[in-house]
Design a protein around this motif. Sequence first.
Motif, PDB file in Angstrom:
ATOM      1  N   THR A  12       0.830  -1.205   0.000  1.00 51.24           N
ATOM      2  CA  THR A  12       0.000   0.000   0.000  1.00 51.24           C
ATOM      3  C   THR A  12       0.864   1.255   0.000  1.00 51.24           C
ATOM      4  N   LEU A  13       1.935   1.241   0.803  1.00 53.56           N
ATOM      5  CA  LEU A  13       2.845   2.390   0.856  1.00 53.56           C
ATOM      6  C   LEU A  13       3.495   2.630  -0.505  1.00 53.56           C
ATOM      7  N   MET A  14       3.908   1.569  -1.178  1.00 52.40           N
ATOM      8  CA  MET A  14       4.515   1.716  -2.496  1.00 52.40           C
ATOM      9  C   MET A  14       3.547   2.361  -3.486  1.00 52.40           C
ATOM     10  N   PHE A  15       2.299   1.885  -3.513  1.00 58.30           N
ATOM     11  CA  PHE A  15       1.328   2.439  -4.456  1.00 58.30           C
ATOM     12  C   PHE A  15       0.944   3.877  -4.098  1.00 58.30           C
ATOM     13  N   TRP A  16       0.990   4.221  -2.802  1.00 62.17           N
ATOM     14  CA  TRP A  16       0.781   5.631  -2.425  1.00 62.17           C
ATOM     15  C   TRP A  16       1.939   6.488  -2.921  1.00 62.17           C
ATOM     16  N   LYS A  17       3.165   6.015  -2.732  1.00 65.33           N
ATOM     17  CA  LYS A  17       4.334   6.758  -3.200  1.00 65.33           C
ATOM     18  C   LYS A  17       4.304   6.956  -4.714  1.00 65.33           C
ATOM     19  N   LEU A  18       3.729   5.991  -5.421  1.00 65.83           N
ATOM     20  CA  LEU A  18       3.630   6.082  -6.879  1.00 65.83           C
ATOM     21  C   LEU A  18       2.435   6.920  -7.324  1.00 65.83           C
ATOM     22  N   GLY A  19       1.635   7.402  -6.371  1.00 67.04           N
ATOM     23  CA  GLY A  19       0.517   8.265  -6.695  1.00 67.04           C
ATOM     24  C   GLY A  19      -0.769   7.553  -7.046  1.00 67.04           C
TER      25      GLY A  19
END
Length: 215
Positions: free
Chosen positions: A68-75
């Motif tokens: 989830t954190l990765m996909f948030w960082k990717l916008g």
Amino acid sequence: MRSYLSEFIGTALLLAIVAGSGIMGETLGAGNAAVALLGNSIATGAGLYVLITLLGPISGAHFNPVVTLMFWKLGHLTLKKMFGYWACQFTGAIAGIWLTHLMFSLPIIQESTKVRTGLGIWVSEFISTLILLAAIRIGDKEAKDRIPMLVALTVTAGYWFTSSTFFANPAVAVARSLTDTFVGIAPRDVLGFVGSEVLAVALIARWFCRSTRQS
């Protein structure tokens, strides 16, 4: 709400599969750790395939705070959605452990005594998380229809080639500290796992963000 419920149920069932197959494998293996790990890894991989296939269209089937954190960082997610997913993932993971204890007639509230610590373990978790996130991100771009199989096979293999047995998930690490069974981890060792996992997502998200800008 459907996406939040999907993350809660999916994470709960994932932990029930992990912990339940660990208990069953250890019991039927009569003390043979290799047999227990084999049953544990096959059940986890099979369960992941089903859960991601069915729940992926609803929530993305993260079941993992670093995903989830990765996909948030990717916008791809808002900050509010990320925190909502995290709440569902952590509470779902704990609920899955308690459900497993109930199914196997064990005390619901437990604390693990299994030591999992040391430089090798932390490096293993860092590498495990990098591999999992890379498989998800690259699969999401190049082979979206194969994501369930890619993740399931990556985790199944990871059980066997990493010294940490491929946790790669802070919610899993926290929940597994609450079970004194085959899959447990002592509470004092959780921080090392989570730190390694967060470091991995920070590195790989930065790399993918840079690659996206360059393209």
